[in-house]
Design a protein around this motif. Structure first.
Motif, PDB file in Angstrom:
ATOM      1  N   MET A  65       0.811  -1.221   0.000  1.00  0.00           N
ATOM      2  CA  MET A  65       0.000   0.000   0.000  1.00  0.00           C
ATOM      3  C   MET A  65       0.843   1.269   0.000  1.00  0.00           C
ATOM      4  O   MET A  65       0.479   2.240  -0.663  1.00  0.00           O
ATOM      5  CB  MET A  65      -0.994  -0.031   1.158  1.00  0.00           C
ATOM      6  N   PRO A  66       1.978   1.318   0.715  1.00  0.00           N
ATOM      7  CA  PRO A  66       2.849   2.495   0.560  1.00  0.00           C
ATOM      8  C   PRO A  66       3.282   2.735  -0.887  1.00  0.00           C
ATOM      9  O   PRO A  66       3.403   3.890  -1.302  1.00  0.00           O
ATOM     10  CB  PRO A  66       4.041   2.149   1.459  1.00  0.00           C
ATOM     11  N   TRP A  67       3.489   1.665  -1.658  1.00  0.00           N
ATOM     12  CA  TRP A  67       3.866   1.865  -3.057  1.00  0.00           C
ATOM     13  C   TRP A  67       2.728   2.507  -3.852  1.00  0.00           C
ATOM     14  O   TRP A  67       2.967   3.329  -4.743  1.00  0.00           O
ATOM     15  CB  TRP A  67       4.251   0.530  -3.699  1.00  0.00           C
ATOM     16  N   ILE A  68       1.483   2.136  -3.552  1.00  0.00           N
ATOM     17  CA  ILE A  68       0.342   2.778  -4.231  1.00  0.00           C
ATOM     18  C   ILE A  68       0.316   4.271  -3.901  1.00  0.00           C
ATOM     19  O   ILE A  68       0.162   5.123  -4.796  1.00  0.00           O
ATOM     20  CB  ILE A  68      -0.980   2.106  -3.820  1.00  0.00           C
ATOM     21  N   ALA A  69       0.469   4.590  -2.607  1.00  0.00           N
ATOM     22  CA  ALA A  69       0.505   5.994  -2.201  1.00  0.00           C
ATOM     23  C   ALA A  69       1.694   6.709  -2.834  1.00  0.00           C
ATOM     24  O   ALA A  69       1.586   7.873  -3.257  1.00  0.00           O
ATOM     25  CB  ALA A  69       0.580   6.084  -0.676  1.00  0.00           C
ATOM     26  N   ILE A  75       3.069  12.113  -8.463  1.00  0.00           N
ATOM     27  CA  ILE A  75       2.407  12.945  -9.472  1.00  0.00           C
ATOM     28  C   ILE A  75       1.780  14.188  -8.864  1.00  0.00           C
ATOM     29  O   ILE A  75       1.810  15.277  -9.452  1.00  0.00           O
ATOM     30  CB  ILE A  75       1.318  12.127 -10.199  1.00  0.00           C
ATOM     31  N   VAL A  76       1.204  14.049  -7.656  1.00  0.00           N
ATOM     32  CA  VAL A  76       0.435  15.132  -7.024  1.00  0.00           C
ATOM     33  C   VAL A  76       1.190  15.652  -5.811  1.00  0.00           C
ATOM     34  O   VAL A  76       1.629  14.868  -4.961  1.00  0.00           O
ATOM     35  CB  VAL A  76      -0.961  14.623  -6.607  1.00  0.00           C
ATOM     36  N   ALA A  77       1.326  16.972  -5.713  1.00  0.00           N
ATOM     37  CA  ALA A  77       2.091  17.579  -4.617  1.00  0.00           C
ATOM     38  C   ALA A  77       1.224  17.889  -3.404  1.00  0.00           C
ATOM     39  O   ALA A  77       1.671  17.744  -2.263  1.00  0.00           O
ATOM     40  CB  ALA A  77       2.783  18.853  -5.107  1.00  0.00           C
ATOM     41  N   ASN A  78      -0.004  18.332  -3.625  1.00  0.00           N
ATOM     42  CA  ASN A  78      -0.886  18.724  -2.524  1.00  0.00           C
ATOM     43  C   ASN A  78      -1.243  17.492  -1.688  1.00  0.00           C
ATOM     44  O   ASN A  78      -1.871  16.560  -2.192  1.00  0.00           O
ATOM     45  CB  ASN A  78      -2.158  19.367  -3.083  1.00  0.00           C
ATOM     46  N   PRO A  79      -0.864  17.454  -0.394  1.00  0.00           N
ATOM     47  CA  PRO A  79      -1.110  16.251   0.412  1.00  0.00           C
ATOM     48  C   PRO A  79      -2.590  15.923   0.575  1.00  0.00           C
ATOM     49  O   PRO A  79      -2.967  14.749   0.678  1.00  0.00           O
ATOM     50  CB  PRO A  79      -0.462  16.580   1.755  1.00  0.00           C
ATOM     51  N   TYR A  80      -3.441  16.944   0.576  1.00  0.00           N
ATOM     52  CA  TYR A  80      -4.875  16.711   0.761  1.00  0.00           C
ATOM     53  C   TYR A  80      -5.517  16.178  -0.518  1.00  0.00           C
ATOM     54  O   TYR A  80      -6.474  15.410  -0.455  1.00  0.00           O
ATOM     55  CB  TYR A  80      -5.549  17.998   1.243  1.00  0.00           C
ATOM     56  N   THR A  81      -4.975  16.588  -1.660  1.00  0.00           N
ATOM     57  CA  THR A  81      -5.429  16.015  -2.920  1.00  0.00           C
ATOM     58  C   THR A  81      -4.990  14.562  -3.031  1.00  0.00           C
ATOM     59  O   THR A  81      -5.734  13.708  -3.519  1.00  0.00           O
ATOM     60  CB  THR A  81      -4.878  16.823  -4.114  1.00  0.00           C
ATOM     61  N   VAL A  82      -3.781  14.276  -2.558  1.00  0.00           N
ATOM     62  CA  VAL A  82      -3.273  12.899  -2.559  1.00  0.00           C
ATOM     63  C   VAL A  82      -4.210  11.989  -1.774  1.00  0.00           C
ATOM     64  O   VAL A  82      -4.635  10.932  -2.262  1.00  0.00           O
ATOM     65  CB  VAL A  82      -1.848  12.827  -1.955  1.00  0.00           C
ATOM     66  N   THR A  83      -4.532  12.382  -0.552  1.00  0.00           N
ATOM     67  CA  THR A  83      -5.384  11.526   0.283  1.00  0.00           C
ATOM     68  C   THR A  83      -6.793  11.410  -0.277  1.00  0.00           C
ATOM     69  O   THR A  83      -7.426  10.354  -0.156  1.00  0.00           O
ATOM     70  CB  THR A  83      -5.435  12.041   1.731  1.00  0.00           C
ATOM     71  N   LEU A  84      -7.303  12.479  -0.895  1.00  0.00           N
ATOM     72  CA  LEU A  84      -8.626  12.400  -1.520  1.00  0.00           C
ATOM     73  C   LEU A  84      -8.600  11.409  -2.677  1.00  0.00           C
ATOM     74  O   LEU A  84      -9.532  10.587  -2.826  1.00  0.00           O
ATOM     75  CB  LEU A  84      -9.060  13.777  -2.023  1.00  0.00           C
ATOM     76  N   ILE A  85      -7.562  11.452  -3.494  1.00  0.00           N
ATOM     77  CA  ILE A  85      -7.450  10.503  -4.613  1.00  0.00           C
ATOM     78  C   ILE A  85      -7.400   9.072  -4.088  1.00  0.00           C
ATOM     79  O   ILE A  85      -8.040   8.168  -4.636  1.00  0.00           O
ATOM     80  CB  ILE A  85      -6.193  10.814  -5.455  1.00  0.00           C
ATOM     81  N   LEU A  86      -6.648   8.860  -3.005  1.00  0.00           N
ATOM     82  CA  LEU A  86      -6.545   7.517  -2.433  1.00  0.00           C
ATOM     83  C   LEU A  86      -7.889   7.041  -1.888  1.00  0.00           C
ATOM     84  O   LEU A  86      -8.237   5.861  -2.018  1.00  0.00           O
ATOM     85  CB  LEU A  86      -5.483   7.501  -1.332  1.00  0.00           C
ATOM     86  N   ARG A  87      -8.659   7.953  -1.285  1.00  0.00           N
ATOM     87  CA  ARG A  87      -9.991   7.567  -0.805  1.00  0.00           C
ATOM     88  C   ARG A  87     -10.932   7.278  -1.970  1.00  0.00           C
ATOM     89  O   ARG A  87     -11.743   6.341  -1.917  1.00  0.00           O
ATOM     90  CB  ARG A  87     -10.575   8.657   0.103  1.00  0.00           C
ATOM     91  N   LEU A  88     -10.847   8.080  -3.027  1.00  0.00           N
ATOM     92  CA  LEU A  88     -11.695   7.844  -4.199  1.00  0.00           C
ATOM     93  C   LEU A  88     -11.302   6.549  -4.900  1.00  0.00           C
ATOM     94  O   LEU A  88     -12.170   5.827  -5.423  1.00  0.00           O
ATOM     95  CB  LEU A  88     -11.602   9.028  -5.165  1.00  0.00           C
ATOM     96  N   LEU A  89     -10.015   6.238  -4.910  1.00  0.00           N
ATOM     97  CA  LEU A  89      -9.561   4.964  -5.471  1.00  0.00           C
ATOM     98  C   LEU A  89     -10.141   3.802  -4.669  1.00  0.00           C
ATOM     99  O   LEU A  89     -10.607   2.798  -5.235  1.00  0.00           O
ATOM    100  CB  LEU A  89      -8.033   4.917  -5.453  1.00  0.00           C
ATOM    101  N   THR A  90     -10.142   3.936  -3.340  1.00  0.00           N
ATOM    102  CA  THR A  90     -10.735   2.917  -2.475  1.00  0.00           C
ATOM    103  C   THR A  90     -12.230   2.815  -2.720  1.00  0.00           C
ATOM    104  O   THR A  90     -12.794   1.709  -2.743  1.00  0.00           O
ATOM    105  CB  THR A  90     -10.472   3.256  -1.003  1.00  0.00           C
ATOM    106  N   VAL A 132     -14.324   3.687   2.338  1.00  0.00           N
ATOM    107  CA  VAL A 132     -13.584   4.762   1.670  1.00  0.00           C
ATOM    108  C   VAL A 132     -12.204   4.967   2.289  1.00  0.00           C
ATOM    109  O   VAL A 132     -11.446   5.831   1.850  1.00  0.00           O
ATOM    110  CB  VAL A 132     -14.361   6.105   1.692  1.00  0.00           C
ATOM    111  N   ARG A 133     -11.869   4.162   3.306  1.00  0.00           N
ATOM    112  CA  ARG A 133     -10.578   4.295   3.986  1.00  0.00           C
ATOM    113  C   ARG A 133      -9.459   3.656   3.158  1.00  0.00           C
ATOM    114  O   ARG A 133      -9.552   2.506   2.766  1.00  0.00           O
ATOM    115  CB  ARG A 133     -10.596   3.615   5.360  1.00  0.00           C
ATOM    116  N   PHE A 134      -8.397   4.422   2.916  1.00  0.00           N
ATOM    117  CA  PHE A 134      -7.210   3.825   2.302  1.00  0.00           C
ATOM    118  C   PHE A 134      -6.387   3.232   3.430  1.00  0.00           C
ATOM    119  O   PHE A 134      -5.385   3.784   3.880  1.00  0.00           O
ATOM    120  CB  PHE A 134      -6.404   4.878   1.529  1.00  0.00           C
ATOM    121  N   SER A 135      -6.848   2.090   3.904  1.00  0.00           N
ATOM    122  CA  SER A 135      -6.231   1.437   5.050  1.00  0.00           C
ATOM    123  C   SER A 135      -6.035  -0.039   4.748  1.00  0.00           C
ATOM    124  O   SER A 135      -6.677  -0.607   3.855  1.00  0.00           O
ATOM    125  CB  SER A 135      -7.100   1.594   6.297  1.00  0.00           C
TER     126      SER A 135
END
Length: 474
Positions: A65-69, A75-90, A132-135
């Motif tokens: 999972m760290p490799w997915i993140a 690609i994405v610098a904004n940390p909040y956009t990163v986590t949103l993308i990961l939640r949407l992927l989930t 929706v948790r990237f966990s």
């Protein structure tokens, strides 16, 4: 079930889950953040090794999972956009896996209950929050759910079953217990051919070897993370240092966490299926995992998240196998009302007391050199004195730790400064005087007040609102 009803429910589920993904910023448990996002940030060179939790040096976490993140963060610098993308992927994985499992198992239930089954599959109140948790818990559960759907639907998909179970194992090693139960069912009950069982085993082993290779790239040395995990947390029992619990206390905690009428219903449903249909495939998958977590000393409700998406089918199977027992309309609509209220609440709820909502607001709206005031332990950027939360850092911020709120009288606030407090103390008369004197007002709350009202109504005197509140000069 009519095709139109099926499509409407599916589209509505996509809409609801997307909302949940947007609102659910932050992490339910520290592991969700520190052992995925911080690990990925380290691999990008943004975090030093000494800042990582102890699990890194012991190499007991899979790097899957760290490799997915890592790939998203590349690609994405904004940390909040990163986590949103990961939640949407989930979210996308959840909708796909739930839909596939529903279609694979719907033929096992009466046609007239399929609409209820589909609604429950998406909207049993805690599912949107979990799904929706990237966990590790969520991904292992969803990948395993996807794998099991092939058992019901296509006996020729042995390789896919092994591959998906392998990735579920890489997400969370405890999924191996579910895989053992699944494999045992296929051998003893399903009577699968030896060739197909061999294909499943080889496919599973292939993914495990892929995980070893990924871990080699991540840790820069060969290290069997699954074996390390077993040795440290099971053999050496290090996990118990983080708290122990009796099986009875864990039983009570899971019932309360589910909202007790729903929690009791779930346990009754599992017992009914165990009595009437002991050869049920799902029982062979979830009972071993549940029993292990009831037996081991260190227990947490999240450890059972991987079985959450199996519960709607078990509930429907249990109560429609009792042809002579009818649930009264009062009970049915009462449970439905509880589920709807809890569902709306959990969709809008921000985990970790709204801590990350605070940091995002500061990141988005505040001057980068602003001064942030807080009591010891209330800094949302560094919530733990034993863990370094670097992922959301804003280096130019100035942090001031207050010994008590009475120290505010010695501070001068300008319009760029922020006071962060916990909601439980906002009614303190001394603090209110200081806030009025400094002309501060609440501009951001970690969670909505109505959510706190609902939680207080449920937990009563046990409720202690730890939600974050951000104040600025008027």
């Amino acid at each position: 079930m009519k095709d139109m009803s099926y499509k409407i429910v599916t589209l509505f589920a996509i809409f609801v889950y997307a909302i949940a993904a947007v609102f659910s910023e932050g992490y339910y448990h520290p592991d969700e953040h520190f052992q995925i996002l911080e690990f990925a940030a380290y691999k990008l060179g943004h975090v030093d090794e000494f800042q990582l939790p102890w699990e890194f040096n012991e190499a007991i976490r899979s790097s899957f999972m760290p490799w997915i993140a890592f790939m998203i963060m590349k690609i994405v610098a904004n940390p909040y956009t990163v986590t949103l993308i990961l939640r949407l992927l989930t979210t996308a994985l959840a909708i796909f896996a739930i839909d596939r499992f529903f279609r694979a198992t719907s033929k096992l239930l009466p046609v007239h209950v399929l609409l209820v089954y589909q609604l429950l599959s998406y909207f049993l109140w805690f599912l949107p929050f979990i799904n929706v948790r990237f966990s590790a818990e969520t991904w292992s559960g969803l990948l395993f759910l996807w794998a099991v759907s092939y058992i019901y639907e296509d006996k020729g998909a042995a390789a896919i079953v092994g591959i998906l179970c392998g990735f579920a194992f890489l997400a969370r090693f405890q999924a191996g217990i579910m895989f053992a139960g699944l494999f045992s069912w296929l051998f003893f009950i399903g009577k699968w051919q030896a060739k197909k069982l061999l294909i499943i085993g080889v496919s599973f082993a292939g993914i495990l070897l892929t995980g070893v290779w990924l871990d080699y790239l991540f840790y820069d040395s060969f290290t069997p993370t699954a074996i390390n995990y077993f040795n440290i947390n099971i053999v050496r029992n290090v996990a118990s240092q983080f708290g122990t619990m009796s099986w009875s206390a864990f039983l009570a905690e899971t019932i309360i966490a589910c909202i007790w009428p729903v929690g009791i219903l779930i346990y009754i449903a599992v017992m009914i299926v165990a009595y009437r249909k002991p050869a049920s495939l799902l029982l062979w998958c979830i009972i071993p995992l549940s029993l292990v977590h009831f037996i081991i000393m260190h227990k947490e409700v999240r450890f059972l998240f991987p079985i959450a998406n199996f519960l709607p089918f078990l509930i429907l199977t249990a109560f429609y196998s009792l042809q002579r027992i009818m649930i009264t309309r009062i009970v049915f609509w009462g449970l439905s009302a509880i589920n709807i209220i809890a569902l709306i609440t959990i969709i809008c709820y921000k985990p970790s007391e709204g801590r990350i909502a605070m940091t995002r607001y500061i990141y988005t709206h505040m001057d980068r050199s602003a001064r942030i005031y807080f009591l010891e332990g209330d800094n949302p950027f560094q919530p733990y004195n034993f863990l370094t939360q670097s992922f959301y850092d804003i280096p130019a911020l100035h942090f001031t730790t207050l010994a008590s709120y009475s120290n505010l009288k010695d501070e001068y606030f300008n319009r760029a400064d922020v006071l962060i407090i916990r909601y439980r103390v906002i009614k303190d008369t001394g603090l209110i005087r200081q806030i009025k004197r400094l002309h501060l007002k609440v501009v951001k709350a970690g969670n909505y007040n109505w959510i706190s009202t609902i939680k207080k109504a449920y937990y009563g005197k046990l409720f202690n609102d730890d939600g974050y509140v951000l104040l600025m000069k008027e």
